[in-house]
Write an enzyme that holds these catalytic residues in place. Sequence first.
Site, PDB file in Angstrom:
ATOM      1  N   CYS A 168       0.518  -1.591  -0.268  1.00  0.00           N
ATOM      2  CA  CYS A 168      -0.468   0.105   0.149  1.00  0.00           C
ATOM      3  C   CYS A 168       0.464   1.160  -0.203  1.00  0.00           C
ATOM      4  CB  CYS A 168      -0.942  -0.099   1.290  1.00  0.00           C
ATOM      5  SG  CYS A 168      -1.869  -0.996   1.502  1.00  0.00           S
ATOM      6  N   HIS A 224      -2.597   6.936   4.863  1.00  0.00           N
ATOM      7  CA  HIS A 224      -1.631   5.583   5.184  1.00  0.00           C
ATOM      8  C   HIS A 224      -0.202   6.563   4.263  1.00  0.00           C
ATOM      9  CE1 HIS A 224      -0.440   1.408   5.177  1.00  0.00           C
ATOM     10  NE2 HIS A 224      -0.999   1.532   6.050  1.00  0.00           N
ATOM     11  N   HIS A 315      -9.887  -4.094   0.880  1.00  0.00           N
ATOM     12  CA  HIS A 315      -8.615  -4.246   1.494  1.00  0.00           C
ATOM     13  C   HIS A 315      -9.368  -5.394   3.321  1.00  0.00           C
ATOM     14  CE1 HIS A 315      -5.891  -4.093   5.210  1.00  0.00           C
ATOM     15  NE2 HIS A 315      -4.985  -3.407   4.054  1.00  0.00           N
ATOM     16  N   ASP A 378      -4.158  -0.163  -5.734  1.00  0.00           N
ATOM     17  CA  ASP A 378      -2.589  -0.539  -5.184  1.00  0.00           C
ATOM     18  C   ASP A 378      -1.625  -1.074  -5.224  1.00  0.00           C
ATOM     19  OD1 ASP A 378      -3.752  -1.800  -2.900  1.00  0.00           O
ATOM     20  OD2 ASP A 378      -2.697  -0.347  -1.253  1.00  0.00           O
ATOM     21  N   ASN A 379      -1.567  -2.495  -5.212  1.00  0.00           N
ATOM     22  CA  ASN A 379      -1.050  -3.650  -5.283  1.00  0.00           C
ATOM     23  C   ASN A 379      -1.497  -4.980  -5.810  1.00  0.00           C
ATOM     24  OD1 ASN A 379      -1.602  -3.092  -2.038  1.00  0.00           O
ATOM     25  ND2 ASN A 379      -2.215  -4.982  -2.232  1.00  0.00           N
ATOM     26  N   LYS A 400      -0.069 -10.254  -3.352  1.00  0.00           N
ATOM     27  CA  LYS A 400       0.582  -8.849  -2.047  1.00  0.00           C
ATOM     28  C   LYS A 400       1.541  -8.645  -1.538  1.00  0.00           C
ATOM     29  CE  LYS A 400      -1.257  -5.541   1.517  1.00  0.00           C
ATOM     30  NZ  LYS A 400      -2.201  -4.861   1.716  1.00  0.00           N
TER      31      LYS A 400
END
Length: 662
Positions: A168, A224, A315, A378-379, A400
């Site tokens: 992230c 984050h 998430h 994001d990933n 991830k």
Amino acid sequence: MREIIMESLSKSVVLTVGILVSASLSLHVASNSHNVLLNSVASSSSSLSSSGRLESTSNDSITTTFTPVFVEDTTTTVVYDDESDSQPQSTTSEDAEVFVHETTEQTNAKEEGTGTENQRPNVILIIADDLGFNDVSFHGSPQIPTPNIDALAFSGVIFNSYYVSPICTPSRTALFSGRHPIHTGMQHNVIFGTTPYGFPLEHKILPEYLKDVGYSTHLIGKWHLGHFQRKYTPTCRGFDSFYGHWTGHKDYYDNMAQESGPQAWGYDMRRDLATTYENFGVYSTDLYTDEANSIIRSHNKSNPLFLTISHTAVHSANPYQLLQAPKQNIDGFSKIENLPRRIYAAMVQKLDESVGSVIQTLHKEGMLENSIIMFTTDNGGPAEGFNGNAASNWPLRGVKNTLWEGGTRAVGLMWSPLITAAARVSNQLIHIQDWLPTILSAVGVNPSKAVGDGIDGLDMWDSIRLGLKSPRTELLHNIDDLYGNEAVRVGPWKLLHGTTYNGKWDGWYGPSGRPNPKSSSTKYTFISPETVYNFASESPAGQAVKDLKMFPTSAKISDILQLSNVKCNETMLMRKRKTSCSLIKGEYCLYNIEEDPCEFNNLAHEMPDMVEALKGALGKYRKSAVPIRNKPKDERGMPVHWNHTWTNWVDFLEESDYKHEC
């Protein structure tokens, strides 16, 4: 000093926090008539197994349309490793860039690349969190329909060779700064709630550049990028407003975020700098959607809009309740027998509904025809058992926080009426760090200013808009000396060295979500084009795109699906056992990603000169890397000291900083 400041806090706030903590606890002990026990299925190769509960339905503020899954799920978790005889369904990959939509002549070359006359285009950036490559139907998966995201993908540009950082915080720093994480010290892991550091203040980020040219800038959802001091938080870094959470994840209903241990459990929901308790108990995805629609409706259209919707979805939440979605959405996926995957599918569906709602609002407000919409994750996705989640990157290898394709190859697309070469699949290299200069170019700002600031990203706007050759020919996946892993891509060649999790997540993980070829007579290894066309065209986003006369035909969507569906090379698969590579043993692994996207066939022993060349590329990047910025956790930041709230605790400890806004 902390005690004095805390005594000065409003008693009403303290009381409110106490009520919320109590309410939060009560949510997790609700009656069984509204809660279903979730038994998280741990991966056989993981030590990260956990369990949680499926929460009760909330009074969601958004009217939803429930869509059935496309086909019945086989419920078989697909796991491929060097000892397995299992083989994925695959065909030979086509790598050529193909245009599948002949667009009409558009007047896109406005003054310096701007949109309508005297008005720069609106930029809407939608970020999904931990979405797997195989979790959108425009990549061919029949298990989870994403008709609104599909509508944008099919009428825009799908990026099939789009890469992000494996986790992230590094990805978000690259996106907003245009810099590779190795050049900002953000290349390792994530920022935790009690770690006293953030993204470096000396680096200008995207909203600051856009504010310089008159944009209204807003961030909704996950940040984050650091919050130990307020000067690191969104409204001090170029955003006019912020509504969301500072930490990396939270509960979707009660906004509590738990990290390590009971003292690291606190409330995390902010409006600008202030903790907010409005809409407590509303599902986060719906909450962020409502906020986005409100901003769009109230926006002063004399100024261009930059709106980032940084979703919590998909998430996993806290250990006591990992996967969360409204019950009626979960019930719509009853054909998926695996419960974590079923809840995950419902979470993706809520994310897709959010996209449709926002696109419809832009359309109704007359803003869509001069907008650039970007969708990215994001990933790579955390496969079943990883962080209690249930994503799928099939047929890609890894998950991830690994440097395999499954950890770094992302779902990504761009949609805009300004794109002449629309409705196509692009196989050219793009990295998440490219978005800053690309967006600046797209809105008529010369990106050379950002280049002068030392960014790493490349301007991809003409490549995307006109279908020209990409200026990017190589990319660094990462160099992380704390994990001891690194990977680089030059042309089709990828070199990996070192691993994470002691190699436990270096394999291939399902579910594939595809019909089992041994038990199914269907001719498709992916969703029926007719079905996906109907779903996408009838979705809210599809209706808006059709009003702008940009929606492609069913035949063209069929072509797009063929090109966007990553296929493993069966010949490579058969050679896998003889050419396997063990990162845990310190070996270098070499793959031709264009021919072998599933990373079956290690060519390191056959091509030692190529290995040495890519080692040289890694060495070049290593020389420019800055030290990792990560700091140890600071017990003083624990929410237990701050009324069970995640906060900018250092400001309260240092009186001089506490007196200043930013």
